[in-house]
Design an enzyme around this catalytic site. Structure first.
Site, PDB file in Angstrom:
ATOM      1  N   VAL A 298      -9.341   0.909  -4.106  1.00 17.54           N
ATOM      2  CA  VAL A 298      -8.749  -0.403  -3.839  1.00 17.54           C
ATOM      3  C   VAL A 298      -7.828  -0.392  -2.616  1.00 17.54           C
ATOM      4  O   VAL A 298      -7.413   0.661  -2.148  1.00 17.54           O
ATOM      5  CB  VAL A 298      -7.969  -0.904  -5.078  1.00 17.54           C
ATOM      6  CG1 VAL A 298      -8.893  -1.000  -6.268  1.00 17.54           C
ATOM      7  CG2 VAL A 298      -6.793   0.016  -5.398  1.00 17.54           C
ATOM      8  N   GLU A 299      -7.526  -1.589  -2.132  1.00 19.64           N
ATOM      9  CA  GLU A 299      -6.640  -1.812  -0.979  1.00 19.64           C
ATOM     10  C   GLU A 299      -7.039  -0.959   0.226  1.00 19.64           C
ATOM     11  O   GLU A 299      -6.213  -0.301   0.850  1.00 19.64           O
ATOM     12  CB  GLU A 299      -5.170  -1.587  -1.364  1.00 19.64           C
ATOM     13  CG  GLU A 299      -4.638  -2.647  -2.307  1.00 19.64           C
ATOM     14  CD  GLU A 299      -3.123  -2.711  -2.340  1.00 19.64           C
ATOM     15  OE1 GLU A 299      -2.488  -2.324  -1.349  1.00 19.64           O
ATOM     16  OE2 GLU A 299      -2.581  -3.146  -3.365  1.00 19.64           O
ATOM     17  N   GLY A 300      -8.315  -0.994   0.529  1.00 22.59           N
ATOM     18  CA  GLY A 300      -8.850  -0.198   1.629  1.00 22.59           C
ATOM     19  C   GLY A 300      -9.347   1.122   1.106  1.00 22.59           C
ATOM     20  O   GLY A 300      -8.554   2.047   0.878  1.00 22.59           O
TER      21      GLY A 300
ATOM     22  N   ARG B  81       0.825  -1.203   0.000  1.00 24.29           N
ATOM     23  CA  ARG B  81       0.000   0.000   0.000  1.00 24.29           C
ATOM     24  C   ARG B  81       0.861   1.256   0.000  1.00 24.29           C
ATOM     25  O   ARG B  81       0.487   2.276  -0.583  1.00 24.29           O
ATOM     26  CB  ARG B  81      -0.920  -0.009   1.226  1.00 24.29           C
ATOM     27  CG  ARG B  81      -1.867   1.175   1.297  1.00 24.29           C
ATOM     28  CD  ARG B  81      -2.545   1.243   2.646  1.00 24.29           C
ATOM     29  NE  ARG B  81      -3.575   0.236   2.784  1.00 24.29           N
ATOM     30  CZ  ARG B  81      -3.787  -0.462   3.886  1.00 24.29           C
ATOM     31  NH1 ARG B  81      -2.996  -0.302   4.927  1.00 24.29           N
ATOM     32  NH2 ARG B  81      -4.760  -1.339   3.951  1.00 24.29           N
TER      33      ARG B  81
END
Length: 825
Positions: A501-503, A379
């Site tokens: 995306v990714e949280g 991230r």
């Protein structure tokens, strides 16, 4: 009256001790001496001895005699804390234990030690990494035709797929012993920035195998057999990986995944095999349609106790080859016209051997920890780097276009409305590039920056969206007409993807940044929590006593620092930097203390209810985020040798960040549910009210001027993106043309003056130039320059058009009827 004077002097001395964070014994001794000296000086003996006696008996002795302090205060409070402290779930504890704390911990502590930040070495690429950027990366960018990719084939062409695999773009994080590049995080980031300046589809393809996925998980947790088998195949592209976590009923709440695996035995090729029978439904999985190796997250159960006594083993990770029977794979999603390979995965009662678990059977149930520890690195690099790449490209394109495009006889960069947008682009670009570099540098130092990576992901992508929005506004019709010559439209369309995306950023901002930061970065809370769970009563009391009174002193110190720095407008105090930036460090000291004070207040007053006060948590997270961004910008400024040319961009971004910090703090105070506490905190944090203001118009004009002319500061902002003047790169050609555009402006003014004078009769531009030369208004050389620029800039002003048939969607024919192929995932 004399008694009041003594008390006031003692209070002032106490505040000074709190401001400088003196030890408890130092404060006690200083207070005693103050009472004696002031009392003797005023010849007020009786009140002096009374005050001194009260202080020694009721304050000094109980606080400084450790056994007495523990018996009177620490022991009963330890019992109370054990009862009222909110229970932390196993998944929350894993998230807290994963990762490390970097300089964000200093910012949360109220008194940053700037020497720690400035002592870190400047991030640098190795010769091998720079050669990769100048060689294979440059060649790959030259191969990109983004219109062909996004509109005509909805995929990367075969030659790009082959080049990416052959040249090791999938192998940046894989060690050389397995055939990988073993690049630094800085190089990883630089590659993604360059690629994303040309194609979001391409940069997404390269980002995923080098982020959270099979390679990262194998490196950290895989068995030697798994590493030796899979990593060389991943490095050379024989295996294309994906990782399947998200499903229809579990997205950001990954711990609630309904996908499950049952430990069982099954006969495979005539042999009884221990394995797992998997049922799963995943979506949004990047590279899934073309993946040959699937990483899968699921909850694992062992009802027959084939592995041990537990039935629910927890979240577990496995590697499944594409050819596994029952695995449904190959269909695609279509994310906002950015056609990177992304799609669903499904399977029902899919049997896989037990050795498909990453790390082997002993890693069953450890999947959540594995994910959290790896996610922070991915991230912190992939998404911020991709955002930085398209932000740098927007700077290069918009600054040049605003100088090329003329309206009312002036470059549109001269109009204040456009100037305002350019200032935001320049300021935010400076912040994003500094933030991205700081995140990569933290990873290269060996950190696992859980909080810092959440800050980088959330704010780089959010600010990136604002930059593209302003770039689109400046370009106007040029930006919205899609076609081969449009270099912004797809980036504008794709801007929400990294935000989601990714949280998702809403969740990251509301729950993660402050939610994790409050506990991880706080110097005392985690120690207090550990003490309450310590089974050894003597050790628990000893640890809790140290943490509790450290915390109390910490809170008093932050209150004193917030008030003093607020009253003095942070004009005084020791600070690093040069004459230009020293005031910035002092201002950050003030808001660091204010954040620490408000965070302690919120946690102390609201307790467990703070979990559900997401708006308050989000605003406190904003303050921590902008403190971190400002620190990253100041570190960049120092690393680059304090370049004077970059000061306007630093100043704009800094003042914007500080103004946002102020408004976030004000939002917390105005919406704090316990009003008397809010009034008190407001007095401490804003003794003279809110005084910060957004960047001025004058400062914005200086930033806009940087973006629209050749100079070293502009070069620093666009450094690292693909600017080679190739056929597929209009931004590179526009960037290269900018010096001539600027040089031609005085000539254009002479020419327009001649036209307005009425001496030139022709209506055609090129005939007008000929007449202007004949009349002596411009020289032959000047005429040639204007003619060349007119031809050269036409491609940047013109837009594409199509035959209607070219725009018709391709239709899948089925039987006698015509229908679009559709499946709901």
């Amino acid at each position: 009256m004399n008694t009041v004077i003594i008390l006031v002097c003692a209070a002032i001395v106490g505040m000074a001790c709190a401001y400088f964070r003196s030890q408890l014994w130092q404060w006690t001794l200083t207070t005693v001496l103050t009472i004696l000296i002031v009392g003797l000086g005023l010849r007020t003996f009786t009140p002096m001895w009374v005050l001194l006696g009260i202080f020694v008996v009721f304050v000094a002795l109980p606080l400084n005699l450790t056994p007495l302090r523990r018996a009177l205060f620490a022991a009963p409070l330890l019992n109370l804390f054990k009862r009222v402290l909110p229970k932390i779930s196993e998944t929350e504890q894993v998230a807290l234990d994963a990762g490390t704390v970097g300089f964000e911990g200093e910012l949360f502590a109220g008194k940053p030690d700037w020497s720690k930040l400035l002592a870190e070495p400047k991030p640098r690429l190795s010769a091998e990494e720079q050669a990769f950027l100048d060689g294979p990366c440059e060649k790959l960018c030259a191969m990109v035709d983004d219109w062909h990719i996004t509109h005509e084939i909805a995929d990367l062409p075969p030659e790009i797929w082959e080049f990416v695999k052959r040249e090791g773009f999938f192998a940046m994080i894989i060690p050389k012993q397995y055939g990988g590049k073993q690049f630094s995080a800085l190089a990883h980031s630089a590659v993604l920035q360059k690629l994303s300046s040309m194609s979001a589809t391409l940069s997404s393809l390269v980002a995923v195998p080098n982020s959270l996925g099979p390679a990262e998980l194998l490196l950290r947790y895989g068995s030697e057999e798994q590493k030796n088998h899979y990593l060389p195949r991943l490095a050379d592209g024989r295996e294309v990986p994906c990782f399947a976590l998200t499903g229809p009923y579990a997205g950001s709440d990954a711990t609630s995944i309904p996908d499950y695996g049952i430990v069982c035995k099954q006969t495979v090729e005539g042999r009884e095999t221990l394995g797992i029978r998997l049922t799963f439904d995943k979506r949004y999985i990047t590279l899934a349609p073309v993946a040959t190796l699937v990483g899968l997250a699921f909850r694992m159960y062992d009802p027959e106790h084939l592995l041990g006594d537990k039935v629910d083993l927890g979240i577990t990770l496995a590697l499944i080859p594409r050819e596994t029977q029952g695995l449904e794979i190959g269909r695609r999603h279509f994310p906002l016209n950015i056609p990177f390979q992304n799609g669903p995965l499904r399977g029902k009662d899919v049997f896989v051997p037990i050795d498909t678990l990453i790390g082997g059977p002993h890693m069953a149930g450890h999947g959540w920890r594995m994910l959290v520890e790896c996610l922070s690195v991915g991230r912190g690099i992939s998404l911020p780097s991709n955002a930085t790449g398209f932000v740098r490209m927007a700077v290069a394109a918009t600054g040049a276009y605003a100088r090329i495009r003329k309206q009312f006889g002036l470059a549109i960069a001269r109009f204040e409305g456009v100037e305002e947008a350019l200032a935001r682009i320049g300021g935010y670009a400076y912040a994003v590039t500094a933030l991205s570099r700081a995140s990569a540098a933290a990873v290269d130092r060996g950190e696992k920056p859980a909080v810092a990576s959440a800050i980088a992901k959330c704010h780089a992508t959010d600010l990136g969206r604002l930059v593209i929005q302003d770039a689109m506004d400046v370009h106007g019709g040029k930006g919205i007409q899609l076609g081969p010559s449009n270099y912004l439209g797809r980036m504008w369309q794709g801007a929400p993807i990294p935000i989601t995306v990714e949280g998702a950023n809403i969740m990251t901002r509301s729950l993660m940044i402050f939610g994790q930061g409050a506990i991880r970065c706080h110097p005392w809370i985690l120690k207090e929590m550990h003490a309450t769970r310590e089974p050894d009563r003597a050790k628990a009391l000893r640890d809790f006593d140290a943490a509790l009174f450290g915390h109390i002193g910490f809170g008093i110190s932050n209150a004193a620092r917030a008030l003093v720095l607020g009253i003095t407008f942070a004009k005084f105090g020791k600070a690093p930097g040069d004459a230009y930036t020293r005031r910035y460090y002092r201002k950050l000291n003030r808001y660091s203390a204010a954040l620490a004070l408000l965070a302690d207040t919120a946690m102390g007053v609201l307790g467990g209810k703070l979990k559900f006060k997401e708006k308050i948590s989000a605003r406190l997270g904003d303050v921590l985020s902008y403190l971190y961004i400002c620190a990253a910008m100041l570190k960049r400024y120092e690393d680059e040798g304090r370049p004077e040319a970059e000061r306007p961009m630093l100043a704009w971004a800094f003042h914007d960040s500080v103004w946002r910090m102020q408004m976030a703090l004000d939002g917390v105070i105005r919406n704090f549910p316990v009003r008397p506490v809010a009034w008190l905190v407001h007095t401490l944090v804003f003794p003279f009210g809110r005084r910060e203001v957004p960047p001025s118009d004058r400062l914005g004009r200086r930033v806009a001027a940087i973006l629209t002319a050749p100079n070293s500061a502009r070069d620093a902002l666009v450094k690292g993106i693909y600017l080679t003047q190739t056929k597929n790169n209009p931004v590179g050609r526009m960037h290269a043309l900018l010096p001539d555009v600027v040089a031609a402006e005085p000539i254009e003014r002479k020419f327009l003056k001649a036209v307005k004078a009425g001496t030139i009769r022709s209506h055609d531009y090129f005939e007008q130039l000929a007449e202007a030369q004949k009349e002596g208004a411009i020289s032959e050389t000047e005429r040639a320059l204007l003619e060349r620029l007119r031809h050269a800039t036409a491609e940047f002003i013109n837009v594409d058009d199509f035959d209607p048939e070219e725009l018709r969607a391709k239709i899948v024919h089925g039987g006698a009827d015509t229908q679009r192929s559709l499946h709901i995932a």
